[in-house]
Design an enzyme around this catalytic site. Structure first.
Site, PDB file in Angstrom:
ATOM      1  N   HIS A   5      -2.044  39.757  53.404  1.00  0.00           N
ATOM      2  CA  HIS A   5      -0.824  38.790  52.899  1.00  0.00           C
ATOM      3  C   HIS A   5       0.552  39.722  52.929  1.00  0.00           C
ATOM      4  CE1 HIS A   5      -2.704  34.778  52.538  1.00  0.00           C
ATOM      5  NE2 HIS A   5      -3.908  35.392  52.425  1.00  0.00           N
TER       6      HIS A   5
ATOM      7  N   ALA B  25     -11.742  29.957  55.773  1.00  0.00           N
ATOM      8  CA  ALA B  25     -10.107  29.635  55.766  1.00  0.00           C
ATOM      9  C   ALA B  25      -9.792  29.196  57.166  1.00  0.00           C
ATOM     10  CB  ALA B  25      -9.682  31.174  55.622  1.00  0.00           C
TER      11      ALA B  25
ATOM     12  N   ASP C  29       4.826  33.482  50.129  1.00  0.00           N
ATOM     13  CA  ASP C  29       3.570  33.260  50.892  1.00  0.00           C
ATOM     14  C   ASP C  29       3.107  31.851  50.330  1.00  0.00           C
ATOM     15  OD1 ASP C  29       1.130  34.725  51.875  1.00  0.00           O
ATOM     16  OD2 ASP C  29       0.432  33.080  50.997  1.00  0.00           O
TER      17      ASP C  29
END
Length: 474
Positions: free
Chosen positions: A15, A386, A115
């Site tokens: 990320h 995910a 994020d």
């Protein structure tokens, strides 16, 4: 005055790195004489500070804001609730520190880019009168699915599948292919209700920056704009290091490795063009022993040249504790000369860009998806969790660049079949290879004066207009 942007990534490498690439592009964006300069502050925890080193060296307009890492929980959380617990811990620890920093800064940020896991920053920014922009390290298809899930609380039908009727082409996914954290949602659970409220904050935020590009996900980008009710959705990807003068780009973008980047690239130099299969399941996912055994046997039987990145940690949460797949004993000796095993972090971008690599066996994380597409590799899909099943569907069914190989531990390919697919995937006349080369060209065009560069410039312009409007009202 400059356009000061606070970048706040979720504190894992997968990320942080794309958000750093975004920061780098913002700081090196061609600027008309009348436009404001851009400065960026990046929130980072001490263990990830090294990831900023190459970026700090290239610009004095990038500054770190080092905030502490949360303490590990006193009691372990089930894997599907780990994200919720981590986000809560970050909020409780960082919110007061961020507030004090913001209020004492002589020139505080005029926008917060955070994020999509850090949804609580929507309220933080709103309370300070600055726009919050969601940064999505996933694609617009994956983000559209997440928005639909948390807003509409979609549940499985009698076939244990979930339909997304509002999305383009109304895709359907098996319930088991949706993110664990969503499947663990229980109405009335205070922690999960707070998590859902935060998720809805992403939809309500002032803008969205997506690591994607128009030629890849145009239909889903248009859907997002319609879904959130405004045009402040910017596709600025693929966010990758520049190749620059024929180089392969930065090689140190993650953690330690058993093989140096120079050794890997030297090994590839000795291989014919398009002859190597690169196998990597990302920075978090770890195979269990059955998966590893079939994968190793398939690689051995295939006769192809390959690089296997084998992680030895269960941090990803996709395998049961104690069931971390080890590379079989003597495997490396049996494939010596045509197989290279990397334990730890692999220099993935330079590997994929190398002329010798033709195929990428991937878990379909979005960073890996973009890196493989940009390199023109045929994508063999083996999603683990995910939003990876969404990405696999995009690669196989919509883009035509991928071939399904496996699905987490539900569908583990048998060694003989895997060997056949591996060998077949290196054919130069494969339809998926033709499409992959086309997508590589589209990705390159987007960031060389094309749609992504234009969206990035428009993002800065909109933030600057918002800043100037606020000043005029004071």
């Amino acid at each position: 005055m400059s356009v000061h942007i606070l970048m706040y990534p979720y504190p894992t490498a997968g990320h942080i790195i794309p958000l750093l690439d975004l920061s780098h592009k913002l700081l090196h964006l061609p600027r008309p004489a009348a436009a404001a300069a851009v400065t960026v502050t990046v929130v980072v925890t001490p263990e990830n500070l090294h990831l900023l080193d190459p970026f700090l060296a290239s610009s004095s307009s990038l500054q770190p804001l080092v905030l502490p890492s949360p303490e590990p929980p006193a009691t372990p959380h089930p894997p599907q609730r780990r994200l919720v617990a981590t986000v809560r811990a970050l909020r409780e620890l960082h919110l007061p520190l961020l507030s004090r920093w913001f209020e004492s800064h002589p020139s505080p940020p005029c926008a917060v880019v955070s994020d999509f896991f850090l949804r609580w920053t929507h309220r933080f920014a709103r309370d300070r009168g600055v726009p919050r922009v969601v940064f999505s390290p996933s694609g617009s298809f994956g983000l559209s699915v997440a928005f639909a899930l948390w807003r509409d609380l979609l549940r499985p039908d009698e076939e244990s599948a979930v339909s997304f009727a509002k999305l383009p082409d109304s895709p359907r996914f098996p319930w088991s292919h949706l993110p664990d954290v969503y499947r663990s949602y229980e109405a009335g659970d205070p922690e999960m209700e707070r998590h859902r409220e935060d998720a809805l904050g992403n939809i309500e935020s002032w803008g969205i920056v997506v690591n994607s590009f128009d030629g890849l996900e145009r239909a889903y980008l248009d859907h997002l704009r319609k879904d959130v009710g405004h045009d402040r959705v910017w596709a600025v990807g693929p966010l990758l290091p520049a190749e620059g003068d024929g180089s392969s780009g930065p090689v140190d973008r993650g953690g330690p490795s058993s093989v140096s980047a120079s050794e890997v690239l030297t090994w590839l130099d000795a291989c014919p063009g398009g002859s190597v299969v690169y196998v990597c399941f990302g920075s978090r996912a770890v195979l269990n022993q059955r998966q590893m055994d079939e994968l190793a046997a398939g690689l051995e039987r295939s006769g192809v040249r390959f690089i296997l990145c084998a992680r030895q940690s269960s941090r990803g949460g996709h395998v049961a504790a104690g069931d971390v797949g080890a590379v079989p004993e003597d495997f490396e000796a049996r494939v010596a000369g045509r197989g290279l095993v990397i334990r730890g972090w692999a220099p993935q971008v330079p590997i994929l860009r190398h002329r010798a690599v033709g195929t990428f066996l991937t878990h379909c994380g979005w960073n890996s998806t973009l890196e493989g597409l940009s390199a023109g590799a045929v994508m063999l899909t083996w999603p683990m969790g995910a939003e990876q099943f969404v990405n696999a569907k995009l690669l196989v069914d919509e883009l035509g660049v991928g071939i399904r190989v496996g699905e987490k531990s539900e569908k583990v390919p048998e060694a003989a079949e895997l060997a056949r697919v591996l060998a077949e995937s290196l054919r130069s006349d494969l339809p998926q290879r033709v499409r992959a080369k086309e997508m590589s060209g589209a990705a390159r065009d987007a960031i060389n004066g094309g749609s992504s560069d234009k969206d990035l410039s428009d993002f800065v312009r909109c933030v600057d207009e918002q800043r100037r409007s606020k000043i005029q009202t004071l």
